[in-house]
Design a protein around this motif. Structure first.
Motif, PDB file in Angstrom:
ATOM      1  N   ARG A 107      49.681  48.104  48.740  1.00 19.52           N
ATOM      2  CA  ARG A 107      49.491  49.421  48.138  1.00 19.52           C
ATOM      3  C   ARG A 107      49.657  50.537  49.155  1.00 19.52           C
ATOM      4  NH1 ARG A 107      44.153  47.452  44.685  1.00 19.52           N
ATOM      5  NH2 ARG A 107      45.310  46.278  43.105  1.00 19.52           N
ATOM      6  N   ASP A 112      50.457  58.442  39.686  1.00 21.60           N
ATOM      7  CA  ASP A 112      51.406  57.401  40.075  1.00 21.60           C
ATOM      8  C   ASP A 112      52.835  57.907  39.955  1.00 21.60           C
ATOM      9  OD1 ASP A 112      51.425  57.590  37.345  1.00 21.60           O
ATOM     10  OD2 ASP A 112      51.004  55.483  36.944  1.00 21.60           O
ATOM     11  N   GLU A 128      39.341  52.190  46.833  1.00 22.22           N
ATOM     12  CA  GLU A 128      40.463  51.688  47.623  1.00 22.22           C
ATOM     13  C   GLU A 128      40.318  52.063  49.098  1.00 22.22           C
ATOM     14  OE1 GLU A 128      43.374  49.787  46.815  1.00 22.22           O
ATOM     15  OE2 GLU A 128      41.985  49.326  45.199  1.00 22.22           O
ATOM     16  N   TRP A 159      49.751  54.752  44.088  1.00 19.27           N
ATOM     17  CA  TRP A 159      49.082  53.673  43.369  1.00 19.27           C
ATOM     18  C   TRP A 159      47.797  54.190  42.743  1.00 19.27           C
ATOM     19  CZ3 TRP A 159      44.425  51.212  43.179  1.00 19.27           C
ATOM     20  CH2 TRP A 159      44.374  50.040  42.412  1.00 19.27           C
ATOM     21  N   HIS A 215      53.188  51.576  49.102  1.00 20.93           N
ATOM     22  CA  HIS A 215      53.755  51.837  47.772  1.00 20.93           C
ATOM     23  C   HIS A 215      54.305  53.250  47.719  1.00 20.93           C
ATOM     24  CE1 HIS A 215      54.163  51.990  43.416  1.00 20.93           C
ATOM     25  NE2 HIS A 215      53.891  50.695  43.366  1.00 20.93           N
ATOM     26  N   GLN A 238      45.784  45.558  49.448  1.00 18.67           N
ATOM     27  CA  GLN A 238      45.649  46.853  50.114  1.00 18.67           C
ATOM     28  C   GLN A 238      46.802  47.108  51.079  1.00 18.67           C
ATOM     29  OE1 GLN A 238      41.589  46.957  51.699  1.00 18.67           O
ATOM     30  NE2 GLN A 238      40.922  48.091  49.906  1.00 18.67           N
TER      31      GLN A 238
END
Length: 319
Positions: free
Chosen positions: A78, A209, A117, A85, A81, A75
């Motif tokens: 991400r 994404d 998430e 994600w 990211h 986590q």
């Protein structure tokens, strides 16, 4: 090696698919889930079988705790990211594996997987164990080393948060969902932008994404234009993704894009997830791409059947 130790590999294999399904729900990644199951096997192999009262309970506990620890690191990764994600999509195979069958038994929509998430690792574990694997609070308490009352509170808070983030109180009617997905697929195949606009609410939620796709859409008209452009030259197919109908765009026999939707009470699309990453789509191609279908047809072909190709996929078999 005593008889108890000799039976350990068979006991592990009997629950391996369930452990994989649990790890996938926790982590949203097939590769990470495979690593967790492998780690669970190593711990199981090293454990004293004579001291284990229940192999299933022990392995479930170990797998959950390993997944919680791994999720804490994932986590953080991400959150930074840059490309956005999304969970790995799971397409039901043409010839289902044990993992496919296990996942069908614990279906959780792709949209819910994405919103999971937002939960802390222990919240996610409690929610997944209770909602997907039907564990009671006493079982969850043993796994998380908490009281049943505390676990009940954790699950309640997780449900409340997910509903606030957009998870509907009840899942959409599968038949209605499948009908809208087919209309979406047909409109994209026909490059019918007006039909696409009519399928969406005025301002749908779009997650991808691919940041350029998200930046390009803010209204139903912009979503329609983006999807028409994205599907131009692709073959459109309806597939089963995380237990629900979705649209796959195929190019040269490989999955190029996956589209997952959520619909509102008026049966218009209120949320769209667009998956484009090549690594994330590679498993989908393995179970649904041209090569997978040809492998499935191989026994028929070996008996002198003829396969007629149209476009990218075999569509006609003359035995």
């Amino acid at each position: 090696m005593d008889q108890t130790e000799q039976g350990k590999p068979a006991q592990f294999e009997a629950v391996r698919a369930k452990l994989f399904a649990l790890a996938y729900r926790m982590l949203g990644s097939r590769a990470e889930a495979e690593d967790i199951v492998q780690d669970a096997w190593l711990k199981w192999h090293a454990a004293d079988a004579s001291e284990l009262r229940s192999s299933v309970a022990w392995l479930t506990t170990v797998t959950t705790r390993l997944a919680i620890d791994r999720l804490r690191h994932l986590q953080m990764e991400r959150a930074t990211h840059s490309g956005g994600w999304l969970p790995d999509p799971w397409l039901d195979g043409l010839a289902p594996s044990a993992e496919d069958l296990a996942l069908r038994a614990v279906q959780m929509s792709y949209g819910v997987m994405l919103l999971l998430e937002r939960l802390k690792p222990e919240e996610r574990a409690a929610f997944v164990l209770h909602e997907a694997f039907d564990c009671d609070y006493a079982e969850i308490a043993k796994i998380l080393a908490k009281t049943p009352a505390h676990c009940r509170q954790i699950v309640h808070r997780a449900k409340t948060r997910l509903q606030r983030e957009g998870v509907p109180a009840k899942r959409a009617d599968p038949a209605a969902h499948a009908r809208i997905v087919e209309r979406l697929r047909a409109a994209m195949e026909a490059q019918d932008r007006l039909a696409l606009v009519r399928l969406f609410c005025e301002v749908p939620s779009v997650v991808s994404d691919a940041p350029e796709l998200v930046d390009a859409v803010a209204s139903a008209e912009q979503v329609a234009a983006t999807l028409a452009m994205r599907s131009n030259g692709d073959q459109t197919e309806t597939v089963s993704m995380n237990g629900a109908s979705a649209v796959a765009l195929m190019r040269d026999g490989e999955v190029d894009t996956l589209l997952d939707i959520s619909i509102g009470e008026d049966e218009r699309i209120v949320a769209l997830r667009i998956v484009t990453g090549a690594l994330r789509l590679a498993p989908a191609t393995r179970v649904f791409g041209r090569a997978a279908i040809l492998r499935l047809l191989q026994p028929i072909s070996s008996e002198a059947a003829s396969v007629t190709m149209r476009g990218h996929l075999p569509v006609d078999i003359d035995a």
